[in-house]
Design a protein around this motif. Structure first.
Motif, mmCIF file in Angstrom:
data_model
loop_
_atom_site.group_PDB
_atom_site.id
_atom_site.type_symbol
_atom_site.label_atom_id
_atom_site.label_comp_id
_atom_site.label_asym_id
_atom_site.label_seq_id
_atom_site.Cartn_x
_atom_site.Cartn_y
_atom_site.Cartn_z
ATOM 1 N N TYR A 100 0.704 -1.187 -0.063
ATOM 2 C CA TYR A 100 -0.054 -0.020 0.087
ATOM 3 C C TYR A 100 0.936 1.257 0.088
ATOM 4 C CZ TYR A 100 -3.828 -3.340 1.124
ATOM 5 O OH TYR A 100 -4.603 -4.317 1.331
ATOM 6 N N LEU A 101 0.495 2.304 -1.007
ATOM 7 C CA LEU A 101 1.303 3.405 -1.173
ATOM 8 C C LEU A 101 0.428 4.556 -0.970
ATOM 9 C CD1 LEU A 101 3.664 2.260 -4.053
ATOM 10 C CD2 LEU A 101 4.460 2.306 -1.544
ATOM 11 N N PRO A 102 -0.019 5.066 -0.016
ATOM 12 C CA PRO A 102 -0.791 6.389 0.026
ATOM 13 C C PRO A 102 0.108 7.372 -0.181
ATOM 14 C CG PRO A 102 0.035 5.525 2.276
ATOM 15 C CD PRO A 102 0.264 4.512 1.470
ATOM 16 N N TYR A 103 -0.720 8.435 -0.920
ATOM 17 C CA TYR A 103 0.237 9.672 -1.186
ATOM 18 C C TYR A 103 1.273 9.506 -2.095
ATOM 19 C CZ TYR A 103 -3.195 12.267 2.124
ATOM 20 O OH TYR A 103 -4.333 12.456 2.662
ATOM 21 N N GLU B 10 9.541 2.375 -9.142
ATOM 22 C CA GLU B 10 10.718 1.788 -8.206
ATOM 23 C C GLU B 10 10.321 0.567 -7.439
ATOM 24 O OE1 GLU B 10 13.665 3.322 -4.531
ATOM 25 O OE2 GLU B 10 12.032 4.907 -5.481
ATOM 26 N N GLU B 11 9.017 0.361 -6.951
ATOM 27 C CA GLU B 11 8.513 -0.742 -6.310
ATOM 28 C C GLU B 11 8.471 -1.773 -7.534
ATOM 29 O OE1 GLU B 11 8.343 -1.228 -3.133
ATOM 30 O OE2 GLU B 11 8.959 0.703 -2.657
ATOM 31 N N LEU B 12 7.882 -1.342 -8.654
ATOM 32 C CA LEU B 12 7.524 -2.568 -9.763
ATOM 33 C C LEU B 12 9.218 -2.993 -10.182
ATOM 34 C CD1 LEU B 12 4.770 -0.841 -11.943
ATOM 35 C CD2 LEU B 12 4.740 -3.016 -10.204
ATOM 36 N N SER B 13 10.000 -2.247 -10.210
ATOM 37 C CA SER B 13 11.368 -2.563 -10.496
ATOM 38 C C SER B 13 12.020 -3.373 -9.658
ATOM 39 C CB SER B 13 12.299 -1.413 -10.699
ATOM 40 O OG SER B 13 11.833 -0.504 -11.947
ATOM 41 N N LYS B 14 11.767 -3.253 -8.193
ATOM 42 C CA LYS B 14 12.183 -4.025 -7.111
ATOM 43 C C LYS B 14 11.638 -5.601 -7.293
ATOM 44 C CE LYS B 14 12.835 -0.487 -3.561
ATOM 45 N NZ LYS B 14 12.523 -0.032 -2.189
ATOM 46 N N GLU B 15 10.423 -5.661 -7.717
ATOM 47 C CA GLU B 15 9.562 -6.546 -7.842
ATOM 48 C C GLU B 15 10.097 -7.410 -9.076
ATOM 49 O OE1 GLU B 15 6.028 -7.892 -10.250
ATOM 50 O OE2 GLU B 15 5.365 -6.441 -8.449
ATOM 51 N N GLU C 199 -2.161 0.787 -4.906
ATOM 52 C CA GLU C 199 -2.232 -0.589 -3.873
ATOM 53 C C GLU C 199 -1.549 -1.426 -5.070
ATOM 54 O OE1 GLU C 199 -5.504 -3.820 -2.724
ATOM 55 O OE2 GLU C 199 -5.829 -1.803 -2.485
ATOM 56 N N ILE C 200 -0.412 -2.079 -4.714
ATOM 57 C CA ILE C 200 0.219 -3.171 -5.662
ATOM 58 C C ILE C 200 -0.117 -4.629 -5.276
ATOM 59 C CG2 ILE C 200 2.359 -3.490 -6.757
ATOM 60 C CD1 ILE C 200 3.351 -0.967 -6.408
ATOM 61 N N ARG C 201 -0.531 -5.269 -6.017
ATOM 62 C CA ARG C 201 -0.934 -6.742 -6.078
ATOM 63 C C ARG C 201 0.247 -7.669 -6.759
ATOM 64 N NH1 ARG C 201 -7.364 -6.825 -5.779
ATOM 65 N NH2 ARG C 201 -7.693 -5.378 -4.010
ATOM 66 N N PRO C 202 1.312 -8.033 -6.298
ATOM 67 C CA PRO C 202 2.294 -8.843 -7.297
ATOM 68 C C PRO C 202 1.769 -10.019 -7.834
ATOM 69 C CG PRO C 202 2.745 -9.103 -4.830
ATOM 70 C CD PRO C 202 1.676 -8.281 -4.968
ATOM 71 N N PRO D 131 3.771 6.085 -17.503
ATOM 72 C CA PRO D 131 4.937 5.612 -16.868
ATOM 73 C C PRO D 131 5.000 4.097 -16.290
ATOM 74 C CG PRO D 131 4.491 7.684 -15.787
ATOM 75 C CD PRO D 131 3.257 7.009 -16.365
ATOM 76 N N LEU D 132 3.754 3.318 -16.151
ATOM 77 C CA LEU D 132 3.359 2.309 -15.671
ATOM 78 C C LEU D 132 3.037 1.175 -16.614
ATOM 79 C CD1 LEU D 132 1.201 3.575 -12.531
ATOM 80 C CD2 LEU D 132 3.653 3.174 -12.590
ATOM 81 N N LEU D 133 3.028 1.399 -17.904
ATOM 82 C CA LEU D 133 2.745 0.421 -18.898
ATOM 83 C C LEU D 133 3.673 -0.721 -18.950
ATOM 84 C CD1 LEU D 133 1.656 2.838 -21.598
ATOM 85 C CD2 LEU D 133 0.024 1.636 -20.103
ATOM 86 N N ALA D 134 3.214 -1.998 -19.222
ATOM 87 C CA ALA D 134 4.324 -3.090 -19.335
ATOM 88 C C ALA D 134 5.186 -2.912 -20.495
ATOM 89 C CB ALA D 134 3.445 -4.350 -19.483
ATOM 90 N N PRO D 135 6.570 -2.966 -20.469
ATOM 91 C CA PRO D 135 7.388 -2.719 -21.505
ATOM 92 C C PRO D 135 7.046 -3.411 -22.939
ATOM 93 C CG PRO D 135 8.541 -2.949 -19.790
ATOM 94 C CD PRO D 135 7.383 -3.187 -19.162
ATOM 95 N N ASP D 136 6.743 -2.771 -24.067
ATOM 96 C CA ASP D 136 6.653 -3.387 -25.310
ATOM 97 C C ASP D 136 5.485 -4.408 -25.463
ATOM 98 O OD1 ASP D 136 9.194 -2.380 -26.145
ATOM 99 O OD2 ASP D 136 10.337 -3.970 -25.149
ATOM 100 N N ALA D 137 4.453 -4.031 -24.617
ATOM 101 C CA ALA D 137 3.161 -4.713 -24.464
ATOM 102 C C ALA D 137 2.030 -3.823 -25.143
ATOM 103 C CB ALA D 137 2.724 -5.275 -23.411
#
Length: 306
Positions: free
Chosen positions: A4-7, A15-20, A78-81, A109-115
């Motif tokens: 959960y990432l408020p504000y 950054e969080e997606l890159s870590k995942e 809210e990020i669900r991996p 900025p959140l689009l899956a690359p090349d998809a």
């Protein structure tokens, strides 16, 4: 686990997606990005339908939930991996204030690359999806006229602004009807001279089915009203026999042909999950939908002037 990432900001989400991804390679096998534009009341059912469809079409799912436009601009995420609800990430993004007027700036900025990108409006969608800020990003734009107060009028407004890549779940829901009728007509039966589609009032799927039949058979097709639910029957009169499909309960149909025993056919009403999964199988323009939708517009225009 869900994060959960408020504000937050899109940079922090990236950054969080890159870590995942460094940990489990989450986005590498995604075949598309599915963007869902919805409200708080509809988002649960939409996410459930999308995650079920994503089992067939692994996707990064971005759910944009418009919140109070009068509040100060902010973004809650809210990020669900992968693995929690499906094979790809699910991001619930709640947009407050003026940020809700610029959803494309959040999505890009959140689009899956090349998809490829598909946008779905599970509620009332824009009349011209191709010019919507999100629609401009997408190869496919999926709406659902059945959710509007005046479903047929909603479909007609969108047909008037059709652009290749547009489609509507009211069309996809009649795929089982079209398949059944097409297989029925594969048997020798002579030329069809008369046809009728019976369904509840203000049900655009029935109008699309009638238009599709009219295009395929090159004859006028009557659209009659029943008490429902949904499409309750189709009748074809040929040179040699009468063919009818009756479905009074919305689940099982009876196929009748002159001089032959009746057949029981499973023909349940389609939900959003099945219809969405079918739409995600193709990313090119659906010309058959376009032709049928255009014919619906012609039919109603002729009715208004007759």
């Amino acid at each position: 686990m869900t994060l959960y990432l408020p504000y937050t900001t899109t940079a922090q989400i990236v950054e969080e997606l890159s870590k995942e991804q460094r940990t489990i390679g989450g986005a590498h096998n995604m075949v598309l990005t599915l963007v869902i534009a919805t409200g708080e009341a509809d988002h649960y059912d939409a996410v459930r339908a999308a995650t079920e469809a994503a089992r067939e079409h692994p996707s990064r799912i971005l759910v944009l939930i418009r919140r109070d436009p009068d509040e100060e601009s902010r973004l809650d995420a809210e990020i669900r991996p992968p693995g929690i609800a499906g094979p790809g990430e699910v991001l619930l993004l709640r947009l407050y204030g003026e940020l809700g007027d610029h959803p494309d700036s959040v999505v890009t900025p959140l689009l899956a690359p090349d998809a490829p990108i598909v946008v779905w409006w599970p509620g009332v969608g824009p009349s011209d999806p191709s010019t919507d800020p999100l629609g401009r990003l997408a190869q496919r734009r999926i709406t659902d006229a059945q959710r509007a107060d005046s479903s047929v009028r909603d479909l007609l407004d969108r047909v008037a602004h059709y652009h290749p890549g547009d489609t509507d779940l009211t069309w996809t829901r009649i795929t089982p009807w079209r398949s059944l009728l097409a297989s029925t007509m594969d048997r020798p039966c002579g030329w069809v001279t008369d046809a009728e589609v019976e369904a509840e009032e203000d049900f655009p799927s029935a109008d699309l089915l009638a238009a599709w039949l009219a295009d395929q058979l090159e004859i006028p097709v009557r659209r009659t009203i029943s008490s429902g639910p949904a499409i309750t029957g189709v009748r074809l009169i040929t040179e040699s026999e009468e063919i009818s499909v009756s479905r009074p309960d919305g689940r099982v149909a009876t196929l009748s042909r002159t001089g032959r025993p009746d057949q029981r056919v499973a023909l349940p009403r389609r939900g959003s999950t099945e219809a969405l999964a079918e739409e995600l199988r193709r990313l090119d323009a659906d010309e058959v939908y376009h032709d049928s939708a255009r014919s619906v517009g012609v039919m109603f225009a002729e009715g208004a002037t007759s």
